[in-house]
Design an enzyme around this catalytic site. Structure first.
Site, mmCIF file in Angstrom:
data_model
loop_
_atom_site.group_PDB
_atom_site.id
_atom_site.type_symbol
_atom_site.label_atom_id
_atom_site.label_comp_id
_atom_site.label_asym_id
_atom_site.label_seq_id
_atom_site.Cartn_x
_atom_site.Cartn_y
_atom_site.Cartn_z
ATOM 1 C CD GLU A 198 44.947 62.813 55.653
ATOM 2 O OE1 GLU A 198 44.200 63.233 56.568
ATOM 3 O OE2 GLU A 198 44.784 61.725 55.086
ATOM 4 C CG HIS A 267 37.931 60.137 47.348
ATOM 5 N ND1 HIS A 267 36.858 60.631 48.027
ATOM 6 C CD2 HIS A 267 38.703 59.511 48.277
ATOM 7 C CE1 HIS A 267 36.955 60.306 49.307
ATOM 8 N NE2 HIS A 267 38.078 59.642 49.496
#
Lengths: 464, 345
Positions: A198, A267
């Site tokens: 990322e 998450h």
């Protein structure tokens, strides 16, 4: 004793799926591990393996059936010595231990992506027409997922500098299938699978944007954007200013944001407040499919870095989307979702599902709530909020994010600063609870906002 | 589903052409020696003036001087062509001057004035020039490595043969995103040269105290990125290595690493007394390896120019720097309304 085979839940948010194909037929001997059938979820086609052994006595749900709810018996396995031909469906197992339903998420049933003629169409959510849609425009029903995909495809057709990159966006067709079909149409040059990296690919995307390309960077979920937040904040958001206006960064960061279902604390975080704190960014978070499409198109065309916060639970929900050659919704404009006179409820994205259900309940008590779908968090359409609050005198905000320094806190401050004299009660916030998201179904439900909390907050500001 | 392979990005993964072996120094002709001398001298004098102006309170905040490292960016730029881009970290004044950016604009940015390249809103570490293909000027250690890889991605996307020259230091070489970038650059064969300016100290930490692998040319080994160590104090060695690396990139072979062994004479920033190294070490570098003195000696030895000619060059450079300082001192501060501009396009 015959055993029921139930429609399995194959993803955290799956509530139903299509029984695509049976690979065994009635009378076949089944061993544990045999592949019985293929099931299409909204994300993928999955194989279902047998756990129990015996003979496939009866298929209850035929090939090609859409919208089979999770835990529906789909077949019966007869044990040794049982008469397979006479077996009937065993009584349905109690729902204890079934995947948690997100009761309040999704005010409406996901509409059919009907492919078989026998399916009765499920009506799409009725969202009042946006001011951006000319009267009399034909509408088509589509999911938020499809609307996002169409927005990207249309913009990629329009501008060769637009490309999409991220983890699993190409060959896998998107971890949540939002980029489905893009690789086939635009090829690997413009639909770029990245390594799991990322920080690196975000910086790479920002560099490409500095050079004038228009990247759409997909985060598999925004939770992973934390790995890359330095490049978003320090490079993408600030460089225009630090360069005295020379070096713009036309980039869109998009992906699902906030809680999905039962995926735990790491998450399930809402980043609306985080990114909306940063000058140099625009933060967009649509609820309906029409807004998802129109706003994503606007975001891709915008010369600034845009944080485009989607919601996994909304992906599968259907709405009416205008049939227009070029439907673009301006960034920074809220939408009155439901006009009302007694109280203003401000929300966006998944929060709208709580607000809409609450308004319906409140109506039964004679309370007429106005719902504002903020759509853009930054720049915030304060004017629309204030105008509404000046009319209703009361305001409740609804978000899944944390209360401290949340978007609701910001709205409350702006209402206080801009419409203090019009307020008949303090602004109340309905938010996610101030805890990391728990895994257990009951605790997760408690951690998220719910319709009851919205109703209670509205009644509180109305002193009822 | 077989996607059409249209790009080196997807076709090239895993393959590595045989990397060129170390570059040989090629003697400079008269024009090259004089060009290198003049540009390096401009950077040296500019930086000396910056230090002076910092001492006078005209420059605030952070100010990282490039003195001692001039041969690196000058040698690299001597091999670049128009269209090649430069991106670097916070020690960026030399890169801007070598890219041909206006010394007045750079100096006025250092003093935070409206005529600065970023209208006074960037400062020492944040200047840019789309025109000169200089993409900053980045204050977060290592961030420019991913960004520079993205510039290379854009070159490949557009199908041009431009190369992204991405500079970072021995300190930044230990940041994680550097390796994320290496991986993607080699996977997709992106035209990027990673120029690691190893000046031996990451702020105050000597390379040997911070780096398990202090041979930075090997930092791309596990990605099969070729690299070489270069005498970064000899502008000819830098130019030769740059030529090699640029050719490698232009031909579509992917990234290349150049470890420039160099040295900064001053502290990390203006507030650094540099107690982590001896005065003798600094003096030895100045006496024996100074990049400008090397060129100067060669010019005189080869009779490319006389002492008088060089004095004239020196005077010309000093005049440019004096004019920049003068401008940067007298130019007004940005208008207060500038506070609210350039936040969004």
């Amino acid at each position: 004793m015959p055993t029921n085979i139930l429609m399995p839940a194959l993803s955290p948010t799956m509530e139903q799926g299509k029984l695509a194909k049976w690979l065994k037929k009635e009378g076949d001997v089944i061993k544990s591990g045999d592949v019985l059938a293929e099931i299409e979820t909204d994300k993928a086609t999955m194989e279902v393996e047998a756990v129990d052994e015996g003979v496939l006595a009866k298929i209850l749900i035929p090939d090609g059936t859409d919208n089979v709810a999770v835990n529906t018996p789909i077949a019966v396995i007869a044990g040794e010595g049982e008469d397979a031909s006479t077996a009937t469906a065993a009584p349905a197992a109690p729902m204890n231990g079934a995947p948690a339903k997100i009761d309040d998420a999704g005010g409406e049933k996901p509409a059919s992506v009907a492919k078989t003629a026998s399916d009765a169409p499920i009506p799409a959510s009725a969202v009042p027409a946006s001011p951006e849609i000319p009267e009399g425009t034909a509408m088509v029903t589509m999911t938020v997922r499809e609307a996002l995909r169409d927005a990207m495809a249309e913009e990629m057709r329009r501008d060769g500098d637009v490309f999409v990159m991220g983890e699993e966006v190409a060959e896998y067709q998107g971890a949540y299938k939002v980029t489905q079909g893009l690789l086939q149409e635009f090829g690997p040059k413009r639909v770029v699978d990245t390594p799991i990296t990322e920080h690196g690919f975000t910086g790479l995307g920002v560099g490409a944007a500095f050079a004038g390309l228009k990247p759409i960077v997909e985060f598999m979920t925004f939770n992973f954007s934390m790995q890359a937040i330095d490049q978003i904040v320090n490079s993408a958001a600030k460089t225009l200013y630090m360069s005295g206006g020379q070096m713009g960064c036309p980039i869109v960061f998009r992906g699902p944001n906030g809680a999905a279902a039962r995926v735990g604390a790491q998450h399930s975080q809402d980043f609306a407040a985080w990114y909306s704190a940063i000058p140099g960014l625009k933060v967009v978070s649509p609820y309906s499919a029409a807004d998802a499409k129109g706003l994503l198109k606007a975001a891709i065309r915008d010369p600034n870095p845009i944080i485009f916060l989607e919601n996994e639970i909304l992906y599968g929900q259907s709405f009416e989307v205008p049939v227009m050659d070029d439907f673009v919704v301006p960034i920074g404009k809220a939408r009155i979702h439901r006009p009302g006179k007694d109280v203003t409820i401000v929300s966006w994205s998944i929060g709208m599902t709580y607000a809409i259900k609450a308004a319906a309940e409140l109506e039964k008590d004679g309370i007429d709530a106005e719902i504002i779908d903020l759509r853009t968090i930054r720049p915030m359409d304060t004017e629309t909020i204030l105008r509404s609050v000046m009319k209703t005198g009361r305001c409740v905000t609804v978000e899944e994010g944390y209360p401290q320094s949340g978007v609701g806190a910001e709205i409350a401050a702006r209402v206080m600063e801009g419409a203090f004299d019009y307020l008949d009660a303090p602004v109340l916030r309905v938010t996610g609870k101030d805890v990391p998201m728990p895994y257990a179904a009951n605790l997760e439900k408690l951690a998220l906002p719910n319709v009851g909390e919205v109703v209670a907050a509205v009644k509180a500001v109305l002193y009822r | 589903m077989a996607a059409t392979r249209t790009s080196a990005r997807t076709a090239g993964a895993g393959k590595t052409a045989s990397a060129p072996s170390g570059s040989n120094i090629v003697e400079f002709n008269r024009e090259q020696e004089l060009e290198a001398y003049r540009t390096m001298l401009l950077i040296r004098r500019f930086e000396e003036k910056s230090g002076q102006m910092y001492g006078m309170g005209l420059i605030g905040g952070f100010c990282h001087l490039y003195i001692g490292q001039e041969a690196v960016v000058v040698g690299m730029q001597m091999s670049a062509k128009e269209g090649d881009s430069v991106i670097t970290g916070y020690r960026d004044h030399g890169h801007m001057l070598a890219c041909g950016m206006d010394p007045k604009g750079v100096m006025a940015e250092l003093t935070g004035r409206r005529g600065g390249l970023s209208k006074g809103k960037g400062g020492s570490m944040h200047m840019f020039s789309k025109d000169k293909k200089f993409y900053g000027g980045h204050g977060i250690v290592g961030a420019q490595v991913s960004l520079g890889t993205g510039l290379a991605f854009a070159n490949q996307y557009r199908g041009n043969d431009n190369v992204s020259m991405t500079y970072f230091g021995d300190g930044a070489a230990n940041q994680g995103q550097v390796y994320e970038s290496f991986n993607m650059a080699q996977l997709w064969k992106l035209p990027v040269i990673y120029v690691i300016e190893n000046n031996r100290y990451a702020m105050g930490t000597a390379v040997t105290r911070a780096s398990a692998q202090a041979d930075f040319s090997k930092r791309g080994l596990s990605f099969n990125i070729p690299g070489e160590q270069v005498d970064g104090m000899d502008v000819r060695a830098v130019k030769a290595a740059a030529e090699n690396a640029i050719k490698w990139c232009r031909e579509g072979n992917g990234p290349y690493i150049l470890e420039m062994q160099t040295y900064r004479y001053r502290g990390h920033s203006m507030s650094d007394p540099a107690k982590y190294r001896t005065k003798e070490e600094v003096q030895r570098m100045r006496d024996e390896h100074d990049p400008i003195e090397q060129v100067r000696a060669r010019i005189l030895k080869a009779n490319f120019a006389t002492e008088d000619d060089l004095k004239q060059i020196d005077a010309g450079v000093r005049a440019i720097v004096a004019e920049a300082a003068e401008f940067a001192t007298n130019d007004p501060e940005p208008d207060a309304s500038e506070l609210w501009t350039d936040i969004l396009v």
